[in-house]
Design an enzyme around this catalytic site. Sequence first.
Site, PDB file in Angstrom:
ATOM      1  N   ASP A 193      59.144  38.863  84.620  1.00  0.00           N
ATOM      2  CA  ASP A 193      59.984  38.506  83.474  1.00  0.00           C
ATOM      3  C   ASP A 193      60.043  36.985  83.298  1.00  0.00           C
ATOM      4  O   ASP A 193      61.117  36.397  83.164  1.00  0.00           O
ATOM      5  CB  ASP A 193      61.398  39.100  83.626  1.00  0.00           C
TER       6      ASP A 193
ATOM      7  N   HIS B 286      70.684  39.485  88.736  1.00  0.00           N
ATOM      8  CA  HIS B 286      69.812  40.533  89.282  1.00  0.00           C
ATOM      9  C   HIS B 286      68.724  39.921  90.146  1.00  0.00           C
ATOM     10  O   HIS B 286      68.428  38.734  90.041  1.00  0.00           O
ATOM     11  CB  HIS B 286      69.180  41.336  88.144  1.00  0.00           C
TER      12      HIS B 286
ATOM     13  N   GLN C  56      64.229  44.813  87.609  1.00  0.00           N
ATOM     14  CA  GLN C  56      65.292  43.823  87.856  1.00  0.00           C
ATOM     15  C   GLN C  56      66.581  44.570  88.214  1.00  0.00           C
ATOM     16  O   GLN C  56      67.227  45.155  87.342  1.00  0.00           O
ATOM     17  CB  GLN C  56      65.488  42.940  86.621  1.00  0.00           C
TER      18      GLN C  56
ATOM     19  N   ARG D 156      71.407  26.196  85.866  1.00  0.00           N
ATOM     20  CA  ARG D 156      71.546  27.133  84.749  1.00  0.00           C
ATOM     21  C   ARG D 156      71.776  28.522  85.321  1.00  0.00           C
ATOM     22  O   ARG D 156      70.956  29.044  86.062  1.00  0.00           O
ATOM     23  CB  ARG D 156      70.279  27.123  83.897  1.00  0.00           C
TER      24      ARG D 156
ATOM     25  N   ASP E  81      71.946  32.274  84.826  1.00  0.00           N
ATOM     26  CA  ASP E  81      71.320  33.173  83.876  1.00  0.00           C
ATOM     27  C   ASP E  81      72.170  34.418  83.632  1.00  0.00           C
ATOM     28  O   ASP E  81      72.766  34.956  84.553  1.00  0.00           O
ATOM     29  CB  ASP E  81      69.973  33.564  84.513  1.00  0.00           C
TER      30      ASP E  81
ATOM     31  N   GLU F 217      74.342  30.669  80.473  1.00  0.00           N
ATOM     32  CA  GLU F 217      73.490  31.322  79.486  1.00  0.00           C
ATOM     33  C   GLU F 217      74.172  32.639  79.131  1.00  0.00           C
ATOM     34  O   GLU F 217      74.055  33.629  79.831  1.00  0.00           O
ATOM     35  CB  GLU F 217      72.079  31.579  80.036  1.00  0.00           C
TER      36      GLU F 217
ATOM     37  N   HIS G  99      62.912  29.631  75.348  1.00  0.00           N
ATOM     38  CA  HIS G  99      61.865  30.562  75.781  1.00  0.00           C
ATOM     39  C   HIS G  99      62.175  32.006  75.391  1.00  0.00           C
ATOM     40  O   HIS G  99      61.326  32.871  75.529  1.00  0.00           O
ATOM     41  CB  HIS G  99      61.703  30.452  77.301  1.00  0.00           C
ATOM     42  N   ASP G 100      63.408  32.272  74.941  1.00  0.00           N
ATOM     43  CA  ASP G 100      63.787  33.632  74.572  1.00  0.00           C
ATOM     44  C   ASP G 100      63.667  33.848  73.066  1.00  0.00           C
ATOM     45  O   ASP G 100      63.362  32.936  72.309  1.00  0.00           O
ATOM     46  CB  ASP G 100      65.209  33.930  75.053  1.00  0.00           C
TER      47      ASP G 100
ATOM     48  N   ARG H  93      57.877  37.532  73.443  1.00  0.00           N
ATOM     49  CA  ARG H  93      58.409  36.187  73.723  1.00  0.00           C
ATOM     50  C   ARG H  93      57.333  35.234  74.231  1.00  0.00           C
ATOM     51  O   ARG H  93      57.481  34.020  74.126  1.00  0.00           O
ATOM     52  CB  ARG H  93      59.553  36.283  74.756  1.00  0.00           C
TER      53      ARG H  93
HETATM   54  C1  GLC Z   1      67.813  35.448  80.682  1.00  0.00           C
HETATM   55  C2  GLC Z   1      66.493  34.766  80.451  1.00  0.00           C
HETATM   56  C3  GLC Z   1      65.518  35.746  79.903  1.00  0.00           C
HETATM   57  C4  GLC Z   1      65.418  36.922  80.838  1.00  0.00           C
HETATM   58  C5  GLC Z   1      66.773  37.527  81.072  1.00  0.00           C
HETATM   59  C6  GLC Z   1      66.746  38.515  82.177  1.00  0.00           C
HETATM   60  O1  GLC Z   1      68.426  35.797  79.531  1.00  0.00           O
HETATM   61  O2  GLC Z   1      66.665  33.672  79.599  1.00  0.00           O
HETATM   62  O3  GLC Z   1      64.272  35.143  79.724  1.00  0.00           O
HETATM   63  O4  GLC Z   1      64.571  37.886  80.297  1.00  0.00           O
HETATM   64  O5  GLC Z   1      67.694  36.569  81.479  1.00  0.00           O
HETATM   65  O6  GLC Z   1      66.650  37.869  83.403  1.00  0.00           O
HETATM   66  C1  GLC Z   2      69.875  39.219  75.502  1.00  0.00           C
HETATM   67  C2  GLC Z   2      70.711  38.749  76.614  1.00  0.00           C
HETATM   68  C3  GLC Z   2      70.262  37.411  77.087  1.00  0.00           C
HETATM   69  C4  GLC Z   2      68.776  37.417  77.336  1.00  0.00           C
HETATM   70  C5  GLC Z   2      68.028  37.925  76.185  1.00  0.00           C
HETATM   71  C6  GLC Z   2      66.581  38.030  76.525  1.00  0.00           C
HETATM   72  O1  GLC Z   2      70.095  38.423  74.406  1.00  0.00           O
HETATM   73  O2  GLC Z   2      72.059  38.666  76.216  1.00  0.00           O
HETATM   74  O3  GLC Z   2      70.936  37.082  78.247  1.00  0.00           O
HETATM   75  O4  GLC Z   2      68.320  36.138  77.510  1.00  0.00           O
HETATM   76  O5  GLC Z   2      68.526  39.177  75.843  1.00  0.00           O
HETATM   77  O6  GLC Z   2      65.890  38.586  75.467  1.00  0.00           O
END
Ligand code: GLC
Ligand code: GLC
Length: 650
Positions: free
Chosen positions: A141, A184, A252, A282, A284, A326, A395-396, A520
């Site tokens: 991921d 996770h 995860q 950061r 997550d 985040e 990156h998302d 992504r």
């Molecule tokens: C966070 C990251 C995202 C990832 C998700 C699960 O939101 O920014 O890229 O997929 O967590 O770990």
């Molecule tokens: C959702 C989650 C965020 C994650 C993202 C990844 O928006 O809330 O934490 O980064 O999905 O696609």
Amino acid sequence: MYEQVSHSLLNEIMTRLNPEIKQQELRHFYTRLGANFYSIYSLFHLLYGERRDFDEQAQCLVEIMARQYINRSEKLKRKDIEREKDHNWFLSQKWVGMALYADGFAGDLKGLTDKVHYFQELGINMIHVLPILQCPVGKSDGGYAVSDYRTVDKKFGSNEDLCALSDALKQQDILLTLDVVVNHTSDEHEWAKRARNGEKKYQDYYYVFDNRKVPDMFEKTLPEIFPENSPGNFTYDEEMKKWVMTVFNNYQWDLNYSNPAVFIEMLDIILFWANQGADIIRLDAVAFLWKKIGSASQNEREAHLILQLMKDCCQVTAPGVLFIAEAIVAPVEIIKYFGEDAINAKECEIAYNATFMALMWDAVATKNASLLYQGLRSLPDKLARATWLNYVRCHDDIGLGFDDADIRAVDYDPVNHRKFLIDYYTGRFSDSDARGFPFGQNHATGDVRISGSLASLVGLEVALASEDPARIENATRHILLLHSLILSFGGIPLLYYGDEIGTLNDIDFLNDANKAHDTRWTHRPNFNWKKAELRHQSGTIEQQLFNTIKKMICVRKETHAFADFNNRELIHVENPHLFVFSRFDHSRILGSIVVVVNFDAHPQHLDLNHSQIRSALGHGDIKDLISGTTPAMFNGELVIPAYHYYWLSV
Ligand code: GLC
Ligand code: GLC
């Protein structure tokens, strides 16, 4: 009463502390522990007070904090003290960030260390290196499925390389941000492996169930985060012959924070990276830290308590280190990650401004700033010692997570409006040059998010193919316009690597079976250094973008009003294509700035005699700080060209 109990527990803990710890020089540690212990105790008790092993766990918690304090280098300890004295240091306008993948940007960590000059050239002084810890190949991921929290993945180099990077950045006064994936682990993490082997201790680190009874109850109210790639929130593990909670991808495994051992392990990891020189951590997916049957298991009160506890503990061992939350959640929920009911930030000092991000994309598609204005106006002021991370892309994916009530307030229908935005950005709308891809499509709910690079989403890809200079110009203007917003709005701007040179979508990932299902990767490019060289060649798009952004960064750093002290006022103007706000210098000694952005394809007019604008700017000759010139006026009104922006001052 509580206070007394906490006091006597602290005394007990101190006497029981391991002798080798007691021998150390712990003066600052003791002072800070004393100052924070009541709060730490209260939070720990609220979360885990019912447990029989509560006192032992509290002992363990303090030992971890002490050990990591002992491991903290003298240099970092000095920095802590410096930052404690100047505790609003991160609210300054001088910080400008960039997020990047170390491999995509520079091959590995060594390569990244060699590229520090690039950041300096642009004016970047905060780097968020996206996750670099060990992950299983193929099930990573993008680094967010960690199998070893203390080891840099060999594809990026070694822990020593990271220390070298951290030193190189420190020498240039550049902040380092690292990820700690708190929600996770990978299913190949040691804890998961031991859980799978039947060790009860480690099964208790996760949410593990013998059958579907509890999972089915959870599923009634849990949304799906990756509905296409990983439907459902539980995965059956063949070896363990049990179900395990997997809210994100099926590999995860969600950590169980109702177990204090999990909290303590994660705190230890956070402090470990703080000691490797991270200035900012950061955290997550923080919204997901607490699960409750019958709820969406996001933004639960306990998730906030956990973060408060993490912050308080970090304050004791590494007080110079900041947290980024985040939490990509509803607008009114995001702001709570600064700390609820607190005067100063008591959870994360910094949070992703996902609301602002999504609203900017709305304004681009509609050429109208009404929802942007409305959505921001609905947000409460943030806490004093807290700041936003303002970004255009990361990156998302882009989720359209603004509030339905706000959408209705500007006379759109929420369902149709979101559908329009998705169509617009995925290029299905005839009048759109955007080339994004859908992400996280949920057929049951109709939800879709958007992938794509900034440049491709604002039409640069299509424009270049058409070879139409006017379209190219429109696209580049959008890139600049959006940067002008994140650089002036209030908070730390976080640029995304490649956007400063107009990097297009990269669809190479489609050839990689491990990535092809996740759009992504479209916007997680290998940085094209040849293209970057064009920033030094006159007349190129790269030069226009890079130089203008560089200029904006430079002006930002010199302009006190851009520091973040709740010193912003949104200005309502009749013209819906314009977005206007003022930034006043919080000491009110220096002048205010008025930022004006025109989202429309045609020039728009602004009456500078608008009372809020007048009171911000006063009288005198208006100047645009970026171009350094006086903008055009017509019939006494300011004219803002199509897709253009001004930072006005007198
Ligand atoms: C966070 C990251 C995202 C990832 C998700 C699960 O939101 O920014 O890229 O997929 O967590 O770990
Ligand atoms: C959702 C989650 C965020 C994650 C993202 C990844 O928006 O809330 O934490 O980064 O999905 O696609």
